[in-house]
Scaffold this active site. Structure first.
Site, PDB file in Angstrom:
ATOM      1  N   ARG A   1      40.569 -19.500  45.991  1.00 17.71           N
ATOM      2  CA  ARG A   1      41.597 -20.330  45.352  1.00 17.71           C
ATOM      3  C   ARG A   1      40.954 -21.452  44.534  1.00 17.71           C
ATOM      4  NH1 ARG A   1      45.223 -21.673  50.541  1.00 17.71           N
ATOM      5  NH2 ARG A   1      46.673 -22.566  48.996  1.00 17.71           N
TER       6      ARG A   1
ATOM      7  N   THR B   1      47.681 -16.098  53.054  1.00 18.49           N
ATOM      8  CA  THR B   1      46.863 -14.972  52.591  1.00 18.49           C
ATOM      9  C   THR B   1      47.037 -13.845  53.604  1.00 18.49           C
ATOM     10  OG1 THR B   1      45.233 -16.439  51.570  1.00 18.49           O
ATOM     11  CG2 THR B   1      44.512 -14.198  52.061  1.00 18.49           C
TER      12      THR B   1
ATOM     13  N   ILE C   1      41.401 -16.558  57.696  1.00 19.49           N
ATOM     14  CA  ILE C   1      41.971 -16.546  56.349  1.00 19.49           C
ATOM     15  C   ILE C   1      43.193 -17.466  56.363  1.00 19.49           C
ATOM     16  CG2 ILE C   1      41.086 -14.296  55.636  1.00 19.49           C
ATOM     17  CD1 ILE C   1      43.695 -13.015  56.353  1.00 19.49           C
ATOM     18  N   ASP C   2      43.580 -17.940  55.194  1.00 18.02           N
ATOM     19  CA  ASP C   2      44.653 -18.932  55.107  1.00 18.02           C
ATOM     20  C   ASP C   2      45.998 -18.355  55.547  1.00 18.02           C
ATOM     21  OD1 ASP C   2      42.871 -20.795  54.068  1.00 18.02           O
ATOM     22  OD2 ASP C   2      43.232 -20.151  52.004  1.00 18.02           O
ATOM     23  N   LYS C   3      46.907 -19.254  55.919  1.00 15.57           N
ATOM     24  CA  LYS C   3      48.242 -18.888  56.393  1.00 15.57           C
ATOM     25  C   LYS C   3      48.931 -17.911  55.446  1.00 15.57           C
ATOM     26  CE  LYS C   3      52.843 -20.879  57.097  1.00 15.57           C
ATOM     27  NZ  LYS C   3      53.671 -22.101  57.073  1.00 15.57           N
TER      28      LYS C   3
END
Length: 344
Positions: A256, A155, A151-153
């Site tokens: 997103r 998030t 998962i993104d930084k």
């Protein structure tokens, strides 16, 4: 006595850090300017320095920094040092492990922590913490220990990590076959009119900004990979909406990109323009209110709340949930209060 200039590395000592093919519709542009859009945290001087020692190559030939890129050029960027992500070092750091057995563990990742090392983030990542605590984690197809998905930084939320080769292959197959369960909570700009819906649209790199992804449709669909997001409205809060998003696929930045595609960019998502006031009034007090919300939640409003999968050894379906973190809760509460005030 004459001073010698800096020693330039020989080509045999260069290490590839990036490689990609220029899009068909690219207009002529100096390669140092072009690469600024494609390499995170890069400086033009660093790119120009690399060009001087043959580190910028087009179609396997070194080029100068004033070379104009053309459609379908194959670009390689090489530096004198090995990619830092290849030099993994364990680091003692707190990990919020909510479940662990001999095969796997489930981690609740805080916002602000990068999952794996990459350009500009070489330490302090989740993987650095994992390899400090666990020996012999299996590599995935990208040589990243333990990682089944990411998962993104900025998030927050749940990740499953494999501890054995068998668990890695079993869990990876579930994600590939879309049998895993992943539900996120997001706060998005605007009033999402439909109570629920499905967003389908192939996701690929943005043609002009490689740090973003976009949806490609119809004739251009082959530029992206299939992506499906199911959303459901949880709460309408005036100029923003709280939604649940279930992933059928797992593309980079999928929620997103998909939510922006239907006109509902994530709240405070700086990379996709959600850190501007996209809906609402022109009153100064409103601007101050939104700025306060941004301060309370200094990241995109996205949390990986639910994760489900079949256990690779027992076959039992396991489902984990983690509460929405405080920064998102405080931001949602602010909007709740504001929307009630608007109704008076």
């Amino acid at each position: 006595m004459e001073e010698n200039g800096p020693q330039l590395p020989e080509e045999d000592n260069l290490h590839e850090h990036y490689s990609f093919t220029v899009d068909k519709g690219q207009a002529p542009l100096r390669i140092d300017k072009y690469l600024m859009n494609f390499i995170e945290n890069a400086t033009r001087s660093k790119i120009q320095a690399a060009a001087k020692y043959g580190g910028i190559q087009v179609n396997d030939e070194p080029v100068k920094s004033n070379y104009k890129v053309k459609p379908l050029d194959n670009i390689r960027v090489l530096f004198a040092h090995k990619p830092f992500e290849d030099l993994l070092v364990g680091e003692d750091m707190p990990l919020d492990i909510i479940y662990e057995d001999d095969d796997l563990l489930v981690v609740n990742k805080a916002a602000g922590i990068v999952v794996h090392p990459g350009h500009g983030n070489y330490s302090g990542t989740l993987i650095n913490g994992l390899i400090y605590r666990f020996d012999n984690l299996p590599n995935n197809s990208s040589e990243r220990p333990g990682l089944v998905h990411r998962i993104d930084k900025d998030t927050s939320g749940l990740l499953v990590v494999a501890k054995t080769e068998q668990a890695m292959s079993h869990l990876s197959l579930q994600f590939a076959k879309k049998t895993s369960e992943r539900e996120y909570v997001a706060l998005v700009w605007g009033n999402v009119e439909e109570d629920e819906g499905t967003i389908e649209g192939n996701i690929g790199r943005h043609p002009k900004n490689r740090l973003q992804n976009i949806v490609y449709l119809d004739d251009e669909a082959e530029k992206g990979k299939p992506a499906v997001t199911h959303y459901k409205v949880l709460e309408r809060l005036g100029y923003v909406t709280l939604v649940s998003c279930k992933l059928e696929t797992g593309r980079t930045h999928q929620i997103r990109v998909h939510m922006k595609h239907i006109g509902h960019t994530l709240f405070n998502d700086a990379r996709y323009g959600g850190d501007a006031i996209l809906k609402g009034t022109t009153f100064t007090k409103y601007k101050q209110f939104v700025d306060n919300c941004f301060k309370v939640l200094p990241r995109q409003a996205l949390h990986a709340k639910t994760l489900g999968f079949k256990h690779p050894t027992t076959g039992e379906f396991m489902r984990f949930e983690t509460p929405v973190p405080d920064d998102m809760v405080q931001c949602i509460e602010k909007w709740r209060g504001y929307s009630k005030y608007q109704e008076l």
